[in-house]
Design a protein around this motif. Sequence first.
Motif, PDB file in Angstrom:
ATOM      1  N   ASN A 166       0.803  -1.234   0.000  1.00 20.42           N
ATOM      2  CA  ASN A 166       0.000   0.000   0.000  1.00 20.42           C
ATOM      3  C   ASN A 166       0.833   1.280   0.000  1.00 20.42           C
ATOM      4  N   LEU A 167       1.946   1.273   0.721  1.00 24.34           N
ATOM      5  CA  LEU A 167       2.732   2.517   0.826  1.00 24.34           C
ATOM      6  C   LEU A 167       3.999   2.459  -0.045  1.00 24.34           C
ATOM      7  N   VAL A 202      -2.567  10.199  -9.098  1.00 22.91           N
ATOM      8  CA  VAL A 202      -3.563  10.071  -8.020  1.00 22.91           C
ATOM      9  C   VAL A 202      -3.221   8.824  -7.222  1.00 22.91           C
ATOM     10  N   ASN A 203      -2.893   9.014  -5.970  1.00 20.41           N
ATOM     11  CA  ASN A 203      -2.568   7.890  -5.089  1.00 20.41           C
ATOM     12  C   ASN A 203      -3.821   7.443  -4.357  1.00 20.41           C
ATOM     13  N   MET A 204      -4.039   6.116  -4.324  1.00 21.76           N
ATOM     14  CA  MET A 204      -5.204   5.611  -3.601  1.00 21.76           C
ATOM     15  C   MET A 204      -4.909   5.586  -2.109  1.00 21.76           C
ATOM     16  N   ALA A 205      -5.613   6.427  -1.358  1.00 30.00           N
ATOM     17  CA  ALA A 205      -5.536   6.391   0.111  1.00 30.00           C
ATOM     18  C   ALA A 205      -6.828   5.733   0.588  1.00 30.00           C
ATOM     19  N   SER A 206      -7.441   6.261   1.606  1.00 34.01           N
ATOM     20  CA  SER A 206      -8.690   5.713   2.151  1.00 34.01           C
ATOM     21  C   SER A 206      -9.112   6.629   3.280  1.00 34.01           C
ATOM     22  N   LYS A 253      -2.366   3.914   4.862  1.00 40.39           N
ATOM     23  CA  LYS A 253      -3.134   4.924   4.124  1.00 40.39           C
ATOM     24  C   LYS A 253      -2.856   6.335   4.647  1.00 40.39           C
ATOM     25  N   ALA A 254      -2.600   6.481   5.947  1.00 38.28           N
ATOM     26  CA  ALA A 254      -2.174   7.789   6.468  1.00 38.28           C
ATOM     27  C   ALA A 254      -0.835   8.152   5.819  1.00 38.28           C
ATOM     28  N   GLY A 255       0.028   7.136   5.658  1.00 40.93           N
ATOM     29  CA  GLY A 255       1.314   7.360   4.994  1.00 40.93           C
ATOM     30  C   GLY A 255       1.126   7.813   3.551  1.00 40.93           C
ATOM     31  N   LEU A 271       2.639  11.047   1.913  1.00 47.14           N
ATOM     32  CA  LEU A 271       3.532  10.839   0.762  1.00 47.14           C
ATOM     33  C   LEU A 271       3.048  11.728  -0.395  1.00 47.14           C
ATOM     34  N   THR A 272       1.726  11.751  -0.570  1.00 45.41           N
ATOM     35  CA  THR A 272       1.123  12.545  -1.650  1.00 45.41           C
ATOM     36  C   THR A 272       1.483  14.025  -1.514  1.00 45.41           C
ATOM     37  N   LYS A 273       1.317  14.555  -0.312  1.00 44.96           N
ATOM     38  CA  LYS A 273       1.646  15.978  -0.095  1.00 44.96           C
ATOM     39  C   LYS A 273       3.137  16.216  -0.335  1.00 44.96           C
ATOM     40  N   SER A 274       3.961  15.262   0.089  1.00 45.54           N
ATOM     41  CA  SER A 274       5.419  15.408  -0.067  1.00 45.54           C
ATOM     42  C   SER A 274       5.804  15.436  -1.544  1.00 45.54           C
TER      43      SER A 274
END
Length: 254
Positions: free
Chosen positions: A117-118, A142-146, A165-167, A171-174
């Motif tokens: 997932n990460l 687009v990263n799949m989070a939840s 998913k928090a990661g 990660l997306t913001k980074s």
Amino acid sequence: MYLDEVFGLSGKTAVVTGAGRGIGQVVACGLAKAGAEIVIISRSGAEETVDMITKAGGKAYDLKADVTKEDEVDAAVAEIMRRSGKIDILFNNAGICIHKGTLEASIEEWRSVIDINLTGEYIMARAVGRTMIEKGIQGSIVNMASMSGTIVNIPQWQASYNASKAGVIHLTKSLAAEWIGYGIRVNSLSPGYIATPMSADVPQELKDAWEPLMPMHRMGKPEELIPAVLYLVSPAAGYTTGADVIVDGGYTCI
Ligand code: NDP
């Protein structure tokens, strides 16, 4: 046509991971309808999805790769560059979930969830981001989070999934901040409970326990995620990066 100008994906190549079934399959078909050529990456292949897209008049092919294996991902990306010449869009969707309490789950299970997932999304984003930068493509990832990256689901325990998913959200913001100078936008999607093969295995008692917690008293349909992904990958979202778009029927707002 305004809608084509803002949301149209004609001439774009979109890579969707884990699109052999579930959310990835439905979203891949939606992006194909908007005009994108679709390339699917999964471990076991995605013939059914390729058939669905081509029978509907779209373009698609699939490649086998495990997103946790850098050499397999690099080989798949090289093959896409050979066949399609570019990647404009990545929907980093592949993922797994293990419902187990922290004291019952093994460290191997924790590692497998974090790895797919990460780290898997990191490996994919890195490989695709590199080609976008090399080719000067102002692409969209687009990263799949939840929603599990924002709240802790109950009554089932799934610490590894929630942490992964928090990661993904951070990660997306980074990546959004790091690649903003290249014109690459990176956002995440955070669905609530969606009816897919992943959730089909969930025992009925658990689904019954979720029902009163869901403000709409129903799970979402994968089709209800297409417009959010389409927005994020299209010119419509030209000023949107580093965002986490929550599509959860209101679950996280109460
Ligand atoms: P499914 O189990 O239906 O599909 C998962 C897909 O991921 C499969 O196509 C699988 O293909 C692929 N996959 C898994 N591991 C790997 C790997 N190592 N390498 C490449 N592909 C892999 O799941 P959903 O459609 O339900 O979920 C899709 C995503 O949405 C996941 O990230 C999930 O966490 C997220 N999500 C799901 C929700 C839900 O309620 N369903 C809610 C919120 C988020 P194969 O096995 O062939 O590799």
